[in-house]
Design an enzyme around this catalytic site. Structure first.
Site, short mmCIF file in Angstrom:
data_model
loop_
_atom_site.label_atom_id
_atom_site.label_comp_id
_atom_site.label_asym_id
_atom_site.label_seq_id
_atom_site.Cartn_x
_atom_site.Cartn_y
_atom_site.Cartn_z
CB CYS A 213 71.83 46.39 88.27
SG CYS A 213 71.85 45.75 86.62
CD GLU A 214 68.85 50.31 92.77
OE1 GLU A 214 68.63 50.28 94.00
OE2 GLU A 214 68.82 51.34 92.09
CD GLU B 90 41.96 67.85 96.56
OE1 GLU B 90 43.01 67.26 96.91
OE2 GLU B 90 41.76 69.05 96.80
N GLY C 138 42.03 59.75 94.09
CA GLY C 138 42.90 59.23 93.04
C GLY C 138 42.87 57.71 93.07
CE1 TYR D 245 55.70 55.91 98.86
CE2 TYR D 245 54.76 54.61 97.09
CZ TYR D 245 55.17 55.83 97.59
OH TYR D 245 55.02 56.94 96.82
N1 LLP Z 1 44.86 65.44 96.77
C1 LLP Z 1 46.11 65.73 97.13
C2 LLP Z 1 46.45 67.11 97.50
C3 LLP Z 1 47.08 64.71 97.16
O1 LLP Z 1 48.33 65.01 97.53
C4 LLP Z 1 46.73 63.39 96.79
C5 LLP Z 1 47.72 62.32 96.80
C6 LLP Z 1 45.41 63.15 96.41
C7 LLP Z 1 44.49 64.19 96.41
C8 LLP Z 1 44.92 61.78 96.01
O2 LLP Z 1 45.00 60.89 97.06
P1 LLP Z 1 44.45 59.40 96.90
O3 LLP Z 1 42.94 59.48 96.82
O4 LLP Z 1 45.04 58.85 95.66
O5 LLP Z 1 44.93 58.72 98.10
N2 LLP Z 1 52.63 57.41 95.56
C9 LLP Z 1 51.92 57.02 96.76
C10 LLP Z 1 50.70 57.87 97.00
C11 LLP Z 1 50.99 59.35 97.07
C12 LLP Z 1 49.77 60.19 97.29
C13 LLP Z 1 50.07 61.62 97.05
N3 LLP Z 1 48.95 62.49 97.15
C14 LLP Z 1 51.57 55.54 96.68
O6 LLP Z 1 51.90 54.91 95.69
O7 LLP Z 1 51.02 54.98 97.61
#
Ligand code: LLP
Length: 428
Positions: A353-354, A284, A286, A327
């Site tokens: 404004c932060e 999965e 992203g 982060y």
């Molecule tokens: N599968 C599940 C169940 C997840 O919770 C996530 C990401 C992914 C796949 C995809 O993960 P990736 O390959 O993108 O690492 N907003 C944060 C990242 C949050 C990730 C949440 N879950 C950031 O900007 O670093």
């Protein structure tokens, strides 16, 4: 003059005339669409996907793009056309993937808090798998499916208790995390699932965290997952596919995560060694598919040199690029048209404004008001986490392919924002 460093971003390069993404000059896009503006490279996305495909060659695999990283319809189309499945976490993401023609049976539904309405929508659509995150969710899904005269395909998201060695907010596979089913409950939970008439066990899954830059946590997770599959199957419940989640990191500032191809070739040999190499595998990803396929263009509004700090106020803010504020994340910042020796250190901040509204600390840049900058590695978790804070409209998005560019989302107007609101008293 030395061109600024461009960590990690394929297809982004300085040429005569400034910074280009594929064969499109970014200054022209900023001129045409205004700033802030997100720009994505189709070639960069497809190459990132191909690295996974090469890593899995000779195996049965379903690559499910994690929609949350970047849910733009124009981005989803790229992955749908390339044959990807999708990992969704809400009914909203389900509607998006169906809108681009994804086949429902290649959609998997993750998340700790699926509502009944979301389960119903996903059952009606006929999705491929629910990644169930708790025993109580399993019971509710069973009831929902029975009420609809269906059997829900399920995989249990297990918590392999592996430390991904990443930011605590994006670590998800440790014992104390809210995600997944605890190790010791996995076998009884599968036995329960096998006994329920409204669910059908199709797999097992985990996701240990995000922006993981080493092989170690993945290797550990593979071993823990195989241990669990063996334990569950020994207890009489057959597991179909094994889904290892996402999490592979990208190069934001000199990190050197393993390539997807190299990582999956290595993990494949571990699976082979334990006799699981020919199972249906799923992932999965992203961030590793889109993060370094995007930039955010912004314009320098004002320069405020000071005794202690030099501030560079740009027109992008924490509502457009929330990762630094959330982060303390690092994103490279480079000029679209470099102007020589960068010998001033700037705090690059937005108009919100932060004090937390910063985009980059301590950046050496040669700047004048009106200059345009590119915030790098902005393809993942930027626009998808953008908000309307300070009533700022979210930026437009453009997809570049070769020397063509296509607007895939227009700039959000204030009228768009107010269109869902109602006055509390009669209109003036
Ligand atoms: N599968 C599940 C169940 C997840 O919770 C996530 C990401 C992914 C796949 C995809 O993960 P990736 O390959 O993108 O690492 N907003 C944060 C990242 C949050 C990730 C949440 N879950 C950031 O900007 O670093």
């Amino acid at each position: 003059m030395n061109a600024p460093d461009l960590p990690g971003q394929p297809h982004l390069a300085y040429r005569a005339g400034g910074l280009f993404f594929e064969d499109v000059r970014l200054a022209d896009l900023a001129e045409q669409h205004g700033t802030p503006l997100f720009v994505y490279s189709k070639a960069a996305m497809l190459e990132a996907l191909q690295a996974y495909q090469r890593g899995f060659s000779g195996r049965q695999v379903q690559i499910c793009y994690a929609v949350k990283a970047n849910p733009a319809l124009g981005v989803l189309q790229v992955f749908a056309e390339a044959g990807c499945g999708f990992d969704i976490v809400s009914a909203g993401e389900l509607e998006r993937v169906l809108a681009v023609g994804a086949s429902a049976n290649r959609v998997i539904f993750s998340g700790v808090g699926k509502t009944r309405a979301e389960m119903r929508a996903a059952l009606e659509a006929g999705i491929g798998c629910f990644n169930v995150e708790s025993e109580s969710e399993l019971e509710v899904l069973n009831q929902m499916a029975l009420a609809m005269g269906l059997r829900a395909p399920v995989s249990l998201r297990v918590n392999p208790n592996v430390d991904p060695q990443t930011h605590p907010y994006i670590s998800t596979g440790l014992k104390n995390s809210k995600f997944g089913i605890a190790h010791e409950r996995v076998v009884p939970a599968y036995q329960r699932a096998a006994a329920l008439a409204g669910v059908r066990v199709v797999g097992i899954d985990c996701h240990i965290g995000s922006q993981i830059t080493q092989e170690g946590p993945f290797l550990e997770a593979v071993e823990r997952m195989i241990d669990l599959v063996q334990a569950v199957e020994a207890a009489g419940v057959a597991i179909g596919h094994i889904d290892f989640g996402g999490g592979l990191g990208i190069n934001y500032s000199g990190e050197s995560p393993p390539g997807a191809e190299q990582l999956w070739k290595l993990l494949g040999t571990r699976l082979d060694a334990r006799g699981f190499g020919q199972r249906l595998l799923m992932v999965e990803p992203g961030r590793s598919l889109v993060g370094n396929a995007g930039v955010c263009l912004t314009e320098v509004l004002y320069l405020k040199p000071g005794e202690q700090m030099n501030y560079c106020v740009v027109d992008a803010a924490m509502n457009d690029l929330p990762r630094p504020a959330m982060y303390q994340a690092y994103h490279g910042i480079v000029p679209l048209m470099p102007r020589g020796q960068a010998n001033t250190i700037w705090q690059v901040v937005g108009p919100v404004c932060e004090s937390g509204d910063w985009i980059g600390h301590d950046r050496a840049l040669a700047l004048e008001p009106g200059d345009r900058l590119a915030v790098l590695s902005a393809g993942a978790f930027c626009m998808s986490m953008a908000s309307n804070y300070n009533s700022r409209g979210r930026p437009p998005e453009v997809l570049v392919e070769g020397n063509c560019s296509r607007l895939i989302r227009r700039r959000e107007t204030v009228a768009d924002q107010m269109s869902v609101e109602l006055l509390s008293t009669k209109a003036p």
